[in-house]
Motif scaffolding. Sequence first.
Motif, short mmCIF file in Angstrom:
data_model
loop_
_atom_site.label_atom_id
_atom_site.label_comp_id
_atom_site.label_asym_id
_atom_site.label_seq_id
_atom_site.Cartn_x
_atom_site.Cartn_y
_atom_site.Cartn_z
N LEU A 111 0.86 -1.18 0.00
CA LEU A 111 0.00 0.00 0.00
C LEU A 111 0.89 1.23 0.00
O LEU A 111 1.77 1.36 0.85
CB LEU A 111 -0.91 0.02 1.23
N CYS A 112 0.64 2.12 -0.94
CA CYS A 112 1.40 3.37 -1.02
C CYS A 112 0.43 4.55 -1.04
O CYS A 112 -0.33 4.72 -2.00
CB CYS A 112 2.28 3.39 -2.27
N PRO A 113 0.42 5.39 0.01
CA PRO A 113 -0.36 6.63 -0.07
C PRO A 113 0.27 7.58 -1.07
O PRO A 113 1.49 7.70 -1.14
CB PRO A 113 -0.27 7.19 1.36
N LEU A 114 -0.55 8.25 -1.85
CA LEU A 114 -0.06 9.22 -2.83
C LEU A 114 -0.81 10.53 -2.65
O LEU A 114 -2.04 10.58 -2.78
CB LEU A 114 -0.27 8.71 -4.27
N SER A 115 -0.07 11.58 -2.34
CA SER A 115 -0.68 12.89 -2.17
C SER A 115 0.42 13.93 -2.07
O SER A 115 1.56 13.61 -1.70
CB SER A 115 -1.55 12.93 -0.90
N LYS A 134 4.20 -3.45 4.95
CA LYS A 134 3.36 -3.46 3.76
C LYS A 134 2.98 -2.07 3.28
O LYS A 134 2.35 -1.91 2.23
CB LYS A 134 2.09 -4.28 4.03
N VAL A 135 3.33 -1.05 4.04
CA VAL A 135 3.10 0.33 3.62
C VAL A 135 4.43 0.91 3.15
O VAL A 135 5.44 0.80 3.85
CB VAL A 135 2.52 1.18 4.76
N VAL A 136 4.44 1.53 1.98
CA VAL A 136 5.66 2.12 1.44
C VAL A 136 5.39 3.58 1.10
O VAL A 136 4.25 4.00 0.93
CB VAL A 136 6.16 1.36 0.18
N ALA A 137 6.47 4.34 1.00
CA ALA A 137 6.39 5.76 0.67
C ALA A 137 6.95 5.99 -0.72
O ALA A 137 7.91 5.33 -1.13
CB ALA A 137 7.15 6.60 1.70
N ALA A 138 6.37 6.93 -1.43
CA ALA A 138 6.83 7.30 -2.77
C ALA A 138 7.58 8.62 -2.72
O ALA A 138 7.21 9.54 -1.98
CB ALA A 138 5.65 7.40 -3.74
N LEU A 146 5.98 12.08 -1.78
CA LEU A 146 4.65 12.03 -2.37
C LEU A 146 3.69 11.22 -1.51
O LEU A 146 2.60 10.88 -1.96
CB LEU A 146 4.71 11.40 -3.77
N SER A 147 4.09 10.88 -0.28
CA SER A 147 3.26 10.02 0.57
C SER A 147 3.03 10.62 1.95
O SER A 147 2.88 9.90 2.93
CB SER A 147 3.90 8.64 0.72
N ALA A 179 11.00 6.65 -6.53
CA ALA A 179 11.34 5.51 -5.68
C ALA A 179 10.17 5.13 -4.80
O ALA A 179 9.37 5.97 -4.39
CB ALA A 179 12.55 5.84 -4.80
N LEU A 180 10.09 3.84 -4.52
CA LEU A 180 9.24 3.31 -3.47
C LEU A 180 10.15 2.87 -2.34
O LEU A 180 11.09 2.10 -2.56
CB LEU A 180 8.42 2.12 -3.97
N GLN A 181 9.87 3.32 -1.13
CA GLN A 181 10.74 3.03 0.01
C GLN A 181 9.96 2.48 1.20
O GLN A 181 8.87 2.95 1.51
CB GLN A 181 11.47 4.30 0.47
#
Length: 554
Positions: free
Chosen positions: A282-286, A351-355, A385-386, A485-487
Motif C-alpha cells: 500500500l502506497c499513499p499518494l498525495s 506493507k506500507v511504502v512511501a513514494a 509524495l506520501s 522511488a518506493l521506500q
Amino acid sequence: MGPGRESGAGNRDWGQGWDRDRVGARPGPGADPRPLPQAAALLRPDAAELRSSALLRAGRDARAPHTPRLVALELKGGVGTLGAGGTAGTPGTWDGDVADYRESSGGGSAPQDGGDSADSAENAPSEGKGGSSTSVPGAAPVQDGPVRLWSDYLSVRLHPKSLYVIPQYMHDGECGVLEAFGQGERLLQDPACLEELEDRLHFYVEECDYLQGFQVLCDLHDGFSGVGAKVTELLYDEYSRKGILSWGLMPLAGPADRGKNVCRLLNAALGTAHLARHSSLLCPLSLRGTLGIKPQPPVRFPYIDYDASLDYHSSAILAAALDTLTVPFRLRAAPASMGHLAESLHFCGRKVVAAWASLPFPVPHGLALHDVLGACGQDVPWEPLSCCRDPALGRCFAQCVVLRGMRGDSSGRPASLLSAEETLRRFLHGAFPGAFSTCRVLEQPCPTAPPFPQFFSPLVGRRGFLLDRPPARSSAVESVPVLAALQAAPGLRRLLAGLRQDVRGLDTRRWASFFAAGVEQDELQEALEELAALAQCYEDGDGVGDDDDAADSD
C-alpha cells in the motif's frame, strides 16, 4: 490501471494491471496506458523498453486498437460526456477548414488535445508558462472554461466493460454523496453491485495468458476508502497468490468544515488499515504534508510552479510519478513481476511504502549521469509524495528506484566504463548504506504532451534538461527525466503512528453520523490497533519514533 475521477488526485476507481502477451498480437500505434488521463504520461505501444501489453488489451476497432485493462467505479453524474460504454458521443464530422478565434487562457490550466504534440510544437507557437497556444488545423480545439471531471481530460477510448456507474450516490451535491467508509463497504455487500463488479473482473481475467496481479487506485478521504477495502478483500480471497498493489490517493486541498475534516481523517485511518490488510503493498499518494487533520504546506518542486488549488495540476504530478514507479513490471527486458516487486519491499510486515519523486530530475544539459549524481553528494534531489517528510533522510530498509529519461543523445550517457544502472546503484549504496536497493534506468523519458499542464520553470528545456538561462522564445516541455522511488523507511512509523494518534484524540461520540453509516466502534478500534502494529514494523533501533512511543504510553 484506472483514470482519476475529477481531475483530482483522488481516484474513484480500481483497475487491473497485468501481463498479457499473445503470440502474433503486436500492439499498434496510438494507445494510451496512462494511469490517470489528466496527465500525459503516456507510453507508446511501440516503445522499445516498455511493454504496452502489461496494461493494454488489443481491441478490434481500428479507431481504438488498444484499450486500458480497467474496471472503474464512478458516481452518478461523474462521467460527463462518457456513455455507459466509456466512450464520448461522436458528433458529425466536418471536412472543411477550421479556424479558432477564441482567446487562449494562460497558465496551461486547461486541457488540450490528447494526441502527440511533437510535430505541432515545431511549427506553431507552443504554450509556455503564462503563454498562449495556437490551434492546429485538424486538431481538437482547446477546451475553454472550467473543467470538472476526469473524463474532460480523457483522450483514450475505454472498453464497454470498463466503466460502472454507481446509481445509489451522486457525484455532486450536499445529499446522496458517498462520504463515509461504512457506505462504501455496504455498497459492495449489495449482491447486484457485487455481481456486476465480478462479471467485469472475470471478463478481463479470463482473457489473460499470464496474470501478474492487480492495481487498486482509490480515494482514502471519502467513502471510496470503504469500496477499496472491499475490493482488495475480494481480490485477496480469489487471487491470493497474485500481487495486489494499492495506491491510496488524497487530494491536496481539504474542506474548511471541521466535521468534514474529521470524516476524512476517519476514512483515511480505516482505509489505510484495511487496504494494508489485504494488499501486497500500500502506497499513499498525495502532495499534502500529512494524512492527519493538522494542515501542512503542500509539497514543492524546484522546477515546477504548480497551482495547489488545482487538482488538475497536483494529479498530473502524481500520475507522472505513478507511471514511473510502475516501470519495473512493464519492462520488455528482465521485468520484475508485481509479486516480486512487493516481496522486495514488504518483508518483516512492512506493507506500507512511501513514494518519492524528482520531477523533473535536474540534469543540466551536457552533463553525464555520474556528474549529476556526483554533484548531489549524499542528498537525493527528490520530494515526498506520501505525506512522509522523513526527518531521517538517508535511512531506509529497502527501496526500488527508477530513473528514466537518461538518453545518450541528450548527454545523459555516463562517460565512464560503468553503465547508467551501475552508476545509479553505486550512488544509492553510498546514499543509503545498508539498505536493500534495486534500480532501473531507462532512456525513454516521461512524456509531458497535452493534457499535461505546462507549469515548468523557464529553465526547463523542451526535452526536460536544465538550461543555463531562459530562452528568448519559450517552448512547451515535451518530456522530462524523472527519478522516483518506493521506500520502506523508518519515517513511515511517524506517518502511521501520527494518523492513529489523531484519531485517538477525537471524541468519537460527537461524530455519531459517521458511525451510523455502518462502522462500529469496535471496527475503528481494531483498525487503530492494526495501525499501531504496522508502525512498530518500522522501528530501526536508532531512536526514530521515540516521540511516538511516549505518546502511545499514556
